[in-house]
Write an enzyme that holds these catalytic residues in place. Sequence first.
Site, mmCIF file in Angstrom:
data_model
loop_
_atom_site.group_PDB
_atom_site.id
_atom_site.type_symbol
_atom_site.label_atom_id
_atom_site.label_comp_id
_atom_site.label_asym_id
_atom_site.label_seq_id
_atom_site.Cartn_x
_atom_site.Cartn_y
_atom_site.Cartn_z
ATOM 1 N N GLU A 89 -7.637 40.284 -9.947
ATOM 2 C CA GLU A 89 -7.918 38.490 -9.355
ATOM 3 C C GLU A 89 -9.183 38.762 -7.820
ATOM 4 O O GLU A 89 -7.990 40.501 -7.067
ATOM 5 C CB GLU A 89 -6.541 37.946 -8.545
ATOM 6 C CG GLU A 89 -6.884 37.059 -7.892
ATOM 7 C CD GLU A 89 -7.998 35.596 -8.550
ATOM 8 O OE1 GLU A 89 -8.954 35.592 -7.435
ATOM 9 O OE2 GLU A 89 -7.640 35.439 -9.529
ATOM 10 N N ASN A 121 -8.118 32.977 -5.554
ATOM 11 C CA ASN A 121 -6.937 33.310 -5.353
ATOM 12 C C ASN A 121 -5.502 33.472 -6.396
ATOM 13 O O ASN A 121 -6.489 32.979 -7.499
ATOM 14 C CB ASN A 121 -6.220 31.808 -4.792
ATOM 15 C CG ASN A 121 -6.246 30.665 -5.293
ATOM 16 O OD1 ASN A 121 -7.246 30.143 -5.337
ATOM 17 N ND2 ASN A 121 -5.081 30.524 -5.828
ATOM 18 N N ALA A 168 -2.256 17.387 -14.980
ATOM 19 C CA ALA A 168 -2.533 16.814 -15.231
ATOM 20 C C ALA A 168 -2.595 16.913 -16.939
ATOM 21 O O ALA A 168 -3.729 17.655 -17.249
ATOM 22 C CB ALA A 168 -3.029 15.455 -15.381
ATOM 23 N N VAL A 178 -13.774 42.804 -10.171
ATOM 24 C CA VAL A 178 -14.376 43.067 -11.516
ATOM 25 C C VAL A 178 -16.162 42.677 -11.556
ATOM 26 O O VAL A 178 -16.349 42.640 -11.587
ATOM 27 C CB VAL A 178 -13.890 42.804 -13.231
ATOM 28 C CG1 VAL A 178 -14.509 43.166 -14.072
ATOM 29 C CG2 VAL A 178 -12.421 42.726 -12.465
ATOM 30 N N HIS A 187 -14.143 20.850 -13.603
ATOM 31 C CA HIS A 187 -13.929 20.799 -15.314
ATOM 32 C C HIS A 187 -15.003 20.998 -15.613
ATOM 33 O O HIS A 187 -15.584 20.330 -16.473
ATOM 34 C CB HIS A 187 -12.585 19.620 -15.909
ATOM 35 C CG HIS A 187 -11.624 19.073 -14.854
ATOM 36 N ND1 HIS A 187 -11.078 17.772 -14.765
ATOM 37 C CD2 HIS A 187 -10.224 20.053 -14.226
ATOM 38 C CE1 HIS A 187 -9.809 17.975 -14.481
ATOM 39 N NE2 HIS A 187 -9.616 19.345 -14.082
ATOM 40 N N ASN A 196 -12.497 27.069 -19.868
ATOM 41 C CA ASN A 196 -12.781 25.912 -20.250
ATOM 42 C C ASN A 196 -14.160 26.147 -20.504
ATOM 43 O O ASN A 196 -14.077 24.875 -21.418
ATOM 44 C CB ASN A 196 -13.096 24.905 -18.777
ATOM 45 C CG ASN A 196 -11.676 23.996 -18.359
ATOM 46 O OD1 ASN A 196 -10.152 24.416 -18.898
ATOM 47 N ND2 ASN A 196 -11.076 24.208 -16.794
ATOM 48 N N THR A 245 -7.005 21.228 -18.707
ATOM 49 C CA THR A 245 -6.799 22.266 -18.903
ATOM 50 C C THR A 245 -5.733 22.616 -20.416
ATOM 51 O O THR A 245 -5.663 23.959 -20.730
ATOM 52 C CB THR A 245 -5.193 22.395 -17.877
ATOM 53 O OG1 THR A 245 -5.887 22.297 -16.654
ATOM 54 C CG2 THR A 245 -4.763 23.822 -17.331
#
Length: 531
Positions: free
Chosen positions: A36, A119, A130, A239, A457, A490, A502
């Site tokens: 991360e 994060n 949702a 990365v 999204h 996504n 999601t």
Amino acid sequence: MTATPTIAVVGSGPIGSTYARLLLEALPDARVIMFEAGPQVTERPGESVRNITDPDEKARAREKSQGPQAGSFRESLGIPAGAIVEGMFTARQGTHLLDFGGPGSAHAQAFPAAAAATNVGGQGAHWTCAIPRPAFSEKLPFIADDEWEDLVSTAEDLLHKQSAAFSDSPVGAAIRTLLDREFGAELPEGYGVSTLPVAGDPQPDGTMRWAGADTVLGPLIEPGTDTAARFELRDLTLVRRIEHDGTTVRGLVVEDLRTREQSFVEADAVVVAADAFRSPQLLWASGIRPAPLGRYLTEHHVVISTVALDAERMSALVSDEELEAELARRATNPADPVAAVNRIPFSEPDHPYSAQIMYAETPPFPLPADHPAAANRWGYVNMGFGTRKFPRVEDGATFSDDELDYRGMPNFTIDYALTERENAEIAEATERLRRAGQALGTFIAEPRLLPNGSSLHFMGTMRAGTDPATSVADPYSRVWGFENLVVGGNGLIPTANTMNPTLTSIAIAVRGARHLADQLRAAQREGESVG
């Protein structure tokens, strides 16, 4: 293939967490290393920031997500110190704009609100939780219905789905009644007004513990478990490159952002699950460049407004005693302003929109004291009608070999435009929203279309499919031409969607993780027989 396979996972959000958990549970000898680029912002890795009750602590956690690493690096994004302006610098608390205007900024004039969170937990630390199911043409065409039902049910279990959250709210129930009177006769059975499925765990005091990536990781972050012993999470580790020979991945070149030291991490398989822009950016930087990479960008556009609930209509359905009891219960959890969430789901052909209607005691913006709707006793609803963006190859990110971003990765430009088809559905959705608002009360914010990128999204940039000419990944999420390189998120969704993706992305990841586990298991058996 080593006797103890190592899987490297790039990205610590819900998708990467799904791969880590399912692979470790399916392969008792495997090891997962998760990378991360951002910091851990909550005590429990990947927890939802919404669960933090102290407002100052919550603000600090969000600020740490709003730059490439920790808050002290925000200057490198061209964001003035101390400036956290919702809708300007951060787009949404906990995120940072991709096109922030400073050195190394992406170029996204056509997609100006595009933002990311950097994060542990990714957007899963900040999302609304949702999890509506896709339906009709939103579903992936290459997955049979019976398998899809199993995949999406598994995804719901991983996220701790609650289908009746806030169903005990009398005000929420009254809102559903008023909306049903307006729309019920037009909607197909099973797709009428209902509560919105959400991810989390109801608490004894009536509050919710919202799900984050920590919910998906589950036993991997519980001390003393077998899977925890085989799981490693490295935060603040960027990365830089995937090492490969054109068909097989060998591992990753990573940079420790604390020391700036680079190293090579060998892996038997790599899962890239950063986000819909940074995952394809990493593939491009690694020389993995299928023609559809970064293209076919979609989101769901949202028309929003705020309405003050009508006292006469509400009092006919909710007694004063019920309202006072609800307000008293709500007062015990002032840190979470949403009191109930209802929806009208997507259905075809007559309701190709996803409506979300959120009840709150206060509006999302201050009202002047002399405003007729100020301090409305019955509260307010914030409404959004999501509409489709139909995939086109013209929409998407183009990566540069000559210009680097603020992290030294290939910079990119986003091209994006709404067509007559989308504009027509946006106009229709606006009219539906007006009907909904008039059924509930009085508009205090007129319906408006949010800028491109506002949904956060972003889909389609690594789309899965059956044709390498129009997709980056095969139906099992493997990058075409590679056996041990998998992508997730996504960006794999190839369809036009109107709602929060999601759940869909985790269902796709469940399929990919199962297939990858089968592959690694078969490779182990082959290695044992050769040995």
